[in-house]
Design a protein around this motif. Structure first.
Motif, PDB file in Angstrom:
ATOM      1  N   SER A   8       0.816  -1.210   0.000  1.00  0.00           N
ATOM      2  CA  SER A   8       0.000   0.000   0.000  1.00  0.00           C
ATOM      3  C   SER A   8       0.853   1.265   0.000  1.00  0.00           C
ATOM      4  N   ALA A   9       0.943   1.902  -1.155  1.00  0.00           N
ATOM      5  CA  ALA A   9       1.693   3.160  -1.258  1.00  0.00           C
ATOM      6  C   ALA A   9       1.039   4.253  -0.420  1.00  0.00           C
ATOM      7  N   ILE A  10      -0.291   4.224  -0.303  1.00  0.00           N
ATOM      8  CA  ILE A  10      -0.999   5.250   0.475  1.00  0.00           C
ATOM      9  C   ILE A  10      -0.666   5.128   1.950  1.00  0.00           C
ATOM     10  N   HIS A  11      -0.691   3.906   2.505  1.00  0.00           N
ATOM     11  CA  HIS A  11      -0.337   3.725   3.914  1.00  0.00           C
ATOM     12  C   HIS A  11       1.111   4.136   4.169  1.00  0.00           C
ATOM     13  N   ARG A  12       2.001   3.770   3.255  1.00  0.00           N
ATOM     14  CA  ARG A  12       3.411   4.147   3.428  1.00  0.00           C
ATOM     15  C   ARG A  12       3.564   5.659   3.451  1.00  0.00           C
ATOM     16  N   GLN A  13       2.915   6.344   2.504  1.00  0.00           N
ATOM     17  CA  GLN A  13       3.088   7.792   2.418  1.00  0.00           C
ATOM     18  C   GLN A  13       2.455   8.504   3.598  1.00  0.00           C
ATOM     19  N   ASN A  14       1.339   7.991   4.097  1.00  0.00           N
ATOM     20  CA  ASN A  14       0.727   8.601   5.277  1.00  0.00           C
ATOM     21  C   ASN A  14       1.671   8.562   6.479  1.00  0.00           C
ATOM     22  N   ILE A  15       2.386   7.463   6.630  1.00  0.00           N
ATOM     23  CA  ILE A  15       3.351   7.361   7.733  1.00  0.00           C
ATOM     24  C   ILE A  15       4.505   8.319   7.512  1.00  0.00           C
ATOM     25  N   LEU A  16       5.015   8.368   6.293  1.00  0.00           N
ATOM     26  CA  LEU A  16       6.183   9.200   5.998  1.00  0.00           C
ATOM     27  C   LEU A  16       5.857  10.687   6.027  1.00  0.00           C
ATOM     28  N   ASN A  17       4.599  11.045   5.878  1.00  0.00           N
ATOM     29  CA  ASN A  17       4.199  12.457   5.945  1.00  0.00           C
ATOM     30  C   ASN A  17       3.808  12.891   7.352  1.00  0.00           C
ATOM     31  N   ASN A  18       3.745  11.934   8.275  1.00  0.00           N
ATOM     32  CA  ASN A  18       3.371  12.233   9.665  1.00  0.00           C
ATOM     33  C   ASN A  18       4.632  12.551  10.454  1.00  0.00           C
ATOM     34  N   THR A  19       4.982  13.823  10.527  1.00  0.00           N
ATOM     35  CA  THR A  19       6.238  14.227  11.170  1.00  0.00           C
ATOM     36  C   THR A  19       6.279  13.858  12.648  1.00  0.00           C
ATOM     37  N   TYR A  20       5.121  13.840  13.303  1.00  0.00           N
ATOM     38  CA  TYR A  20       5.078  13.505  14.732  1.00  0.00           C
ATOM     39  C   TYR A  20       5.434  12.027  14.943  1.00  0.00           C
ATOM     40  N   ALA A  21       4.900  11.164  14.090  1.00  0.00           N
ATOM     41  CA  ALA A  21       5.226   9.744  14.188  1.00  0.00           C
ATOM     42  C   ALA A  21       6.682   9.502  13.820  1.00  0.00           C
ATOM     43  N   LEU A  22       7.178  10.207  12.806  1.00  0.00           N
ATOM     44  CA  LEU A  22       8.567  10.020  12.386  1.00  0.00           C
ATOM     45  C   LEU A  22       9.538  10.347  13.515  1.00  0.00           C
ATOM     46  N   GLN A  23       9.244  11.389  14.271  1.00  0.00           N
ATOM     47  CA  GLN A  23      10.107  11.751  15.395  1.00  0.00           C
ATOM     48  C   GLN A  23      10.183  10.627  16.420  1.00  0.00           C
ATOM     49  N   GLU A  24       9.038  10.010  16.696  1.00  0.00           N
ATOM     50  CA  GLU A  24       9.002   8.927  17.681  1.00  0.00           C
ATOM     51  C   GLU A  24       9.672   7.666  17.132  1.00  0.00           C
ATOM     52  N   ILE A  25       9.492   7.401  15.848  1.00  0.00           N
ATOM     53  CA  ILE A  25      10.131   6.230  15.237  1.00  0.00           C
ATOM     54  C   ILE A  25      11.647   6.383  15.264  1.00  0.00           C
ATOM     55  N   GLU A  26      12.117   7.593  14.971  1.00  0.00           N
ATOM     56  CA  GLU A  26      13.570   7.832  14.966  1.00  0.00           C
ATOM     57  C   GLU A  26      14.163   7.656  16.359  1.00  0.00           C
ATOM     58  N   LYS A  27      13.421   8.110  17.381  1.00  0.00           N
ATOM     59  CA  LYS A  27      13.887   7.917  18.758  1.00  0.00           C
ATOM     60  C   LYS A  27      13.974   6.437  19.108  1.00  0.00           C
ATOM     61  N   ALA A  28      12.985   5.682  18.650  1.00  0.00           N
ATOM     62  CA  ALA A  28      12.893   4.269  19.034  1.00  0.00           C
ATOM     63  C   ALA A  28      13.886   3.384  18.288  1.00  0.00           C
ATOM     64  N   THR A  29      14.224   3.739  17.063  1.00  0.00           N
ATOM     65  CA  THR A  29      15.052   2.852  16.243  1.00  0.00           C
ATOM     66  C   THR A  29      16.548   3.062  16.442  1.00  0.00           C
ATOM     67  N   HIS A  30      16.960   4.274  16.802  1.00  0.00           N
ATOM     68  CA  HIS A  30      18.389   4.565  17.023  1.00  0.00           C
ATOM     69  C   HIS A  30      19.237   4.185  15.812  1.00  0.00           C
ATOM     70  N   ILE A  31      18.771   4.516  14.630  1.00  0.00           N
ATOM     71  CA  ILE A  31      19.527   4.205  13.420  1.00  0.00           C
ATOM     72  C   ILE A  31      20.764   5.097  13.347  1.00  0.00           C
ATOM     73  N   THR A  32      21.944   4.483  13.222  1.00  0.00           N
ATOM     74  CA  THR A  32      23.193   5.237  13.136  1.00  0.00           C
ATOM     75  C   THR A  32      23.522   5.517  11.678  1.00  0.00           C
ATOM     76  N   GLY A  33      23.764   6.762  11.363  1.00  0.00           N
ATOM     77  CA  GLY A  33      24.066   7.121   9.987  1.00  0.00           C
ATOM     78  C   GLY A  33      25.209   8.102   9.894  1.00  0.00           C
ATOM     79  N   ILE A  34      25.234   8.817   8.799  1.00  0.00           N
ATOM     80  CA  ILE A  34      26.309   9.761   8.507  1.00  0.00           C
ATOM     81  C   ILE A  34      25.748  11.180   8.583  1.00  0.00           C
ATOM     82  N   PRO A  35      26.309  12.057   9.425  1.00  0.00           N
ATOM     83  CA  PRO A  35      25.821  13.440   9.469  1.00  0.00           C
ATOM     84  C   PRO A  35      26.206  14.170   8.186  1.00  0.00           C
ATOM     85  N   PHE A  36      25.206  14.673   7.479  1.00  0.00           N
ATOM     86  CA  PHE A  36      25.473  15.316   6.195  1.00  0.00           C
ATOM     87  C   PHE A  36      24.418  16.373   5.920  1.00  0.00           C
ATOM     88  N   GLU A  37      24.859  17.602   5.756  1.00  0.00           N
ATOM     89  CA  GLU A  37      23.989  18.740   5.425  1.00  0.00           C
ATOM     90  C   GLU A  37      22.837  18.891   6.412  1.00  0.00           C
TER      91      GLU A  37
END
Length: 341
Positions: A8-37
């Motif tokens: 479901s592209a619609i369900h995926r996009q709804n999650i990705l457009n929900n900035t409040y949920a994204l903030q909580e997901i990022e806190k919970a996942t602790h994904i380590t990446g590269i700081p860039f721009e």
């Protein structure tokens, strides 16, 4: 409702457009990446390692779903931006196998956190991706419930336009029911019957069907759950129909028969100016109810689109308020106006 994010592209996009949920997901996942721009990005090699799949698998998804992934933060960089990223990598604890492969690369694909989640919601080969999808759905539900006080039945009332639309609609509702009383030769059944005709004309459902879809209790008011745009359109119908009923009844010098009213209603709803307003209302109802209330209007599936980030801000953000707070604000305004008299 069961949500298969991989299909479901619609369900995926709804999650990705929900900035409040994204903030909580990022806190919970602790994904380590590269700081860039000013943000964190990952390379496709890091994605392959995280999801325990081959680099070829990642590249296949990047190719097959390129348009969607680009829209959500995947990009290919080169020139000065690539040189800057390579400089950052040299100062990090990045495996030599990664940096050795990209040191001479003329361009490089990178994914920010949204694109990384987008890929997780697509990948069917990875058990880690499946577990992450489960966590994402749980966090999204928890975030919406937390910001709405535990339920979404009346999330429509958090919109700052709701209260005004409700008051306006109640006025036109009275005009419509008075016109039905005075101008239609039929018993009390005419009130729910022609109310349902308005609902079916606008969003293809009778009140009873709408009740069932939103899982409302028997005594819950349907209109208390309508979004402001729906209330505005219902009010427009009621206003216009009330005027047409009185005009037709007055010209005939008698109350109208049910057949005459049905013909009049058909002419009214067929007026071309309703089309864009109805299409917009159907889109708002179907798309918001799917995203916020997990309610699917089967008759309106063709109108469902992902919600924009502004929609999540409108109903979950700091400007949104519970109806009780808005009523208190309205009382304060009325009190101040009265004191000025």
């Amino acid at each position: 409702m069961s949500k298969d994010l991989t299909n479901s592209a619609i369900h995926r996009q709804n999650i990705l457009n929900n900035t409040y949920a994204l903030q909580e997901i990022e806190k919970a996942t602790h994904i380590t990446g590269i700081p860039f721009e000013g943000k964190t990005v990952v390379l496709k090699e890091q994605v392959a390692d995280f999801f325990e799949v081959s680099l070829r698998t990642v590249e296949s998804y990047l190719s097959r779903f390129e348009a969607e992934l680009v829209r959500n933060g995947y990009e290919v960089i080169k020139g000065k931006r690539l040189k800057s990223l390579k400089s950052v990598l040299q100062g990090m604890d990045v495996p030599e196998t990664y940096f050795g492969n990209i040191a001479k690369a003329p361009q490089l694909g990178i994914l920010d956190f949204r694109a990384f989640l987008n890929l997780a919601m697509l990948m069917v080969e990875s058990e880690r991706a499946r577990l992450l999808r489960q966590a994402i759905l749980d966090i999204v539900i928890d975030t919406i419930n937390l910001r709405t006080g535990g339920g979404t039945k009346y999330i429509n009332q958090r919109d700052e336009d709701f209260l005004h639309s409700l008051f306006v609609e109640e006025n036109y509702r009275k005009q419509f029911t008075d016109a039905l009383r005075d101008c239609v030769d039929m018993g009390n059944l005419k009130y729910p019957m022609y109310t349902d005709k308005i609902y079916v004309s606008i969003f293809r459902e009778k009140a009873k069907e709408y009740h069932k879809i939103l899982r409302l209790h028997e005594k819950d008011s349907v209109r208390d759950t309508f979004y402001a745009e729906i209330l505005d359109l219902v009010a427009s119908y009621e206003c216009g129909l009330a005027e047409m009923l009185r005009s037709a009844s007055g010209s005939k010098g008698r109350a109208l028969s049910v057949l005459e009213v049905d013909i009049l209603f058909k002419e009214f709803e067929s007026l071309p100016h309703w089309k864009p307003l109805i299409e917009k209302a159907r889109n708002k109802m179907a798309s918001r109810d799917l995203a916020f209330r997990d309610a699917l209007h089967n008759q309106l599936q063709e109108y469902i689109t992902p919600l924009r980030a502004e929609e999540f801000e409108r109903f979950l953000g700091e400007k949104s308020k519970e109806l009780a707070e808005r009523l208190d604000d309205a009382k304060d305004v009325m009190k101040r106006l009265k004191e000025r008299e």
